[in-house]
Structures are given as structure tokens and as C-alpha cells.
Design a protein around this motif. Structure first.
Motif, PDB file in Angstrom:
ATOM      1  N   ARG A  61      23.852  -8.634  12.675  1.00  0.00           N
ATOM      2  CA  ARG A  61      23.038  -8.830  13.874  1.00  0.00           C
ATOM      3  C   ARG A  61      23.199  -7.653  14.830  1.00  0.00           C
ATOM      4  NH1 ARG A  61      26.365 -13.956  16.285  1.00  0.00           N
ATOM      5  NH2 ARG A  61      25.253 -14.854  14.504  1.00  0.00           N
ATOM      6  N   TYR A  62      22.214  -7.545  15.726  1.00  0.00           N
ATOM      7  CA  TYR A  62      22.279  -6.527  16.764  1.00  0.00           C
ATOM      8  C   TYR A  62      22.085  -7.187  18.118  1.00  0.00           C
ATOM      9  CZ  TYR A  62      21.298  -2.525  19.719  1.00  0.00           C
ATOM     10  OH  TYR A  62      21.343  -1.595  20.739  1.00  0.00           O
ATOM     11  N   SER A  63      22.991  -6.906  19.053  1.00  0.00           N
ATOM     12  CA  SER A  63      22.944  -7.466  20.404  1.00  0.00           C
ATOM     13  C   SER A  63      22.643  -6.363  21.407  1.00  0.00           C
ATOM     14  CB  SER A  63      24.276  -8.142  20.756  1.00  0.00           C
ATOM     15  OG  SER A  63      24.585  -9.183  19.848  1.00  0.00           O
ATOM     16  N   LEU A  64      21.590  -6.550  22.189  1.00  0.00           N
ATOM     17  CA  LEU A  64      21.175  -5.560  23.179  1.00  0.00           C
ATOM     18  C   LEU A  64      21.703  -5.954  24.557  1.00  0.00           C
ATOM     19  CD1 LEU A  64      19.446  -3.063  23.943  1.00  0.00           C
ATOM     20  CD2 LEU A  64      17.534  -4.651  24.299  1.00  0.00           C
ATOM     21  N   GLY A  65      22.576  -5.135  25.113  1.00  0.00           N
ATOM     22  CA  GLY A  65      23.145  -5.424  26.423  1.00  0.00           C
ATOM     23  C   GLY A  65      22.112  -5.293  27.531  1.00  0.00           C
ATOM     24  N   VAL A  66      21.964  -6.328  28.335  1.00  0.00           N
ATOM     25  CA  VAL A  66      21.020  -6.290  29.454  1.00  0.00           C
ATOM     26  C   VAL A  66      21.733  -6.443  30.802  1.00  0.00           C
ATOM     27  CG1 VAL A  66      19.084  -7.140  28.080  1.00  0.00           C
ATOM     28  CG2 VAL A  66      20.544  -8.780  29.269  1.00  0.00           C
ATOM     29  N   SER A  67      22.959  -6.909  30.801  1.00  0.00           N
ATOM     30  CA  SER A  67      23.694  -7.103  32.056  1.00  0.00           C
ATOM     31  C   SER A  67      24.259  -5.783  32.564  1.00  0.00           C
ATOM     32  CB  SER A  67      24.848  -8.089  31.850  1.00  0.00           C
ATOM     33  OG  SER A  67      24.381  -9.354  31.489  1.00  0.00           O
ATOM     34  N   PHE A  98      25.863  -3.815  20.954  1.00  0.00           N
ATOM     35  CA  PHE A  98      26.729  -3.737  19.774  1.00  0.00           C
ATOM     36  C   PHE A  98      26.056  -4.348  18.554  1.00  0.00           C
ATOM     37  CE2 PHE A  98      27.764  -7.174  22.634  1.00  0.00           C
ATOM     38  CZ  PHE A  98      27.803  -8.309  21.841  1.00  0.00           C
ATOM     39  N   ALA A  99      26.437  -3.812  17.391  1.00  0.00           N
ATOM     40  CA  ALA A  99      25.980  -4.321  16.104  1.00  0.00           C
ATOM     41  C   ALA A  99      27.175  -4.931  15.384  1.00  0.00           C
ATOM     42  CB  ALA A  99      25.367  -3.210  15.265  1.00  0.00           C
ATOM     43  N   GLN A 100      26.930  -5.975  14.578  1.00  0.00           N
ATOM     44  CA  GLN A 100      28.001  -6.668  13.874  1.00  0.00           C
ATOM     45  C   GLN A 100      27.606  -6.941  12.425  1.00  0.00           C
ATOM     46  OE1 GLN A 100      27.879  -9.927  16.744  1.00  0.00           O
ATOM     47  NE2 GLN A 100      30.026  -9.569  17.231  1.00  0.00           N
TER      48      GLN A 100
END
Length: 222
Positions: free
Chosen positions: A189-195, A210-212
Motif C-alpha cells: 500500500r501507499y499512504s499519502l501524508g496530508v497532515s 510512506f509505502a509498505q
């Protein structure tokens, strides 16, 4: 009496069927984390730090509503962050540069909706709610001949920057998963930081994406 027995049997069968839709288990994996920085000063203040390669570990629980849809919740720990190498200047006879590594010890709580294309293959979308427990920065200034750690007032090579980092990191994500019949699964998965994680009062912005890639095992189910 027969009606009561029939209803009781139906209830037990219903519970059994529902229980077969619930799975849980551990998962571990590899993560690649980056920080994007916008210092609101000039174009040089906008930059992506180099990836930090790290790990994650934790557990997951999955509930399938039907053959195609389900939900998943997880609790994971990962020391996210990034690193950066700044080219130095030629100071006479030596070449001096700087290397910085930021480590954000993060408790991740990913929540997602899943669509099962087949029984073993699914796609997911959701959000990572990251609670930053620790924030450290290590900076080394060096040359071809010697390197020196930048220390805090206590003489430590790692500087605590937790006061400059906000505690909550929200990162929407998309991912895929493949599970074998025995319960072993692999996901990415890939998580796009928005905070905006910056809390230093400068008006700048720092985001963590981050990617996991991981592996785990699901108990329960059929």
C-alpha cells in the motif's frame, strides 16, 4: 417447544456463519518513508528528503460483509521519517558536508474498506491515523577526514524534536492484498501524508508519506 428449538438452532447457525467472516492475525513488513518540507522562505525551502527504509509490525482484524465487501482495522508500530544529505563546501583543503536523519516513532491505526475481486485477491482504500510517540533528529557534519555529531545540551547525538512535531499524522492510502488458502497473505500500500506535522511556529509545512510491503497470517474464517 419445537419453534423455540428451531429459533435457537437458527441463531446458532447465524452466529457460526458470521464468525466465519471474521479474521485476525499478525503482520510485519518493510516501509519506505519520506518527508516533504516547505519552509515558506523561497524555492530552496521546498524539498523532498531522501527515503528512510525501515520496518513495521503489528496486527490486523478483518470483517467481510459479503463475498465482495469488507472492512479492516490494524494497529502497527513503525519508526518512520526520512534522511537528507546536503553537499558541503570546499573549506580550503577539506570538503565539508552534512547528513541528517529524522525518526518519527509512530503508532499507526489504518482503517480501510476492502473489495474482494476474488476470494483471495482484494483492493483497499482508507486512512492511516498515525500517533507520533517520539521524534528524533540526528545530524552529522563531516569531511573526508573527520565527522562530528551535532549534540543537544545533554551531549546526546540524537536531538529530541518532539515539541516541533505535531502528534497526529493522517495519511489516506490505497493498497492490494493476496491471501493463500491457508491464511498466509501478502499486501502492499501507499499512504499519502496530508497532515502538516510542523509545530515550530515558522508557518512552514512538513508532511510524511510512506509505502509498505508486508506479510501476515489470518486466523479464523472458513
Amino acid at each position: 417447544m419445537k419453534k423455540i428449538l428451531f429459533l435457537a438452532a437458527a441463531a446458532v447457525m447465524g452466529i457460526s456463519v458470521n464468525a466465519q467472516e471474521f479474521r485476525f492475525g499478525p503482520k510485519v513488513g518493510f516501509a519506505m518513508s519520506t518527508l516533504k518540507i516547505d519552509e515558506k522562505q523561497d524555492d530552496l525551502g521546498k524539498r523532498n528528503m531522501d527515503p528512510k527504509y525501515t520496518f513495521y509490525v503489528g496486527g490486523m482484524a478483518e470483517y467481510k460483509i459479503n463475498d465482495n465487501f469488507g472492512f479492516q482495522a490494524e494497529v502497527l508500530y513503525s519508526p518512520l521519517g526520512a534522511k537528507e544529505k546536503i553537499d558541503g563546501v570546499d573549506a580550503g583543503v577539506i570538503y565539508v558536508g552534512e547528513q541528517t536523519k529524522v525518526t518519527l516513532g509512530t503508532l499507526l491505526v489504518p482503517l480501510s474498506a476492502k473489495y474482494f475481486i476474488t476470494e483471495g485477491f482484494s483492493v483497499a482504500a482508507g486512512a492511516n491515523f498515525g500517533i507520533i510517540l517520539t521524534a528524533k533528529q540526528k545530524t552529522v557534519i563531516g569531511s573526508d577526514f573527520i565527522s562530528v555529531d551535532v549534540e543537544d545540551e545533554n551531549g546526546s547525538g540524537e536531538i529530541d524534536i518532539k515539541k516541533d512535531i505535531k502528534k497526529l499524522n493522517i495519511a489516506p492510502f490505497v493498497g492490494v492484498e493476496y491471501m493463500l488458502e491457508n491464511g498466509l497473505f501478502f499486501d502492499a500500500r501507499y499512504s499519502l501524508g496530508v497532515s502538516n506535522l510542523s509545530n515550530d511556529g515558522s508557518g512552514g509545512k512538513v508532511t510524511n508519506s510512506f509505502a509498505q510491503i508486508g506479510v501476515g497470517f489470518k486466523f479464523g474464517g472458513n
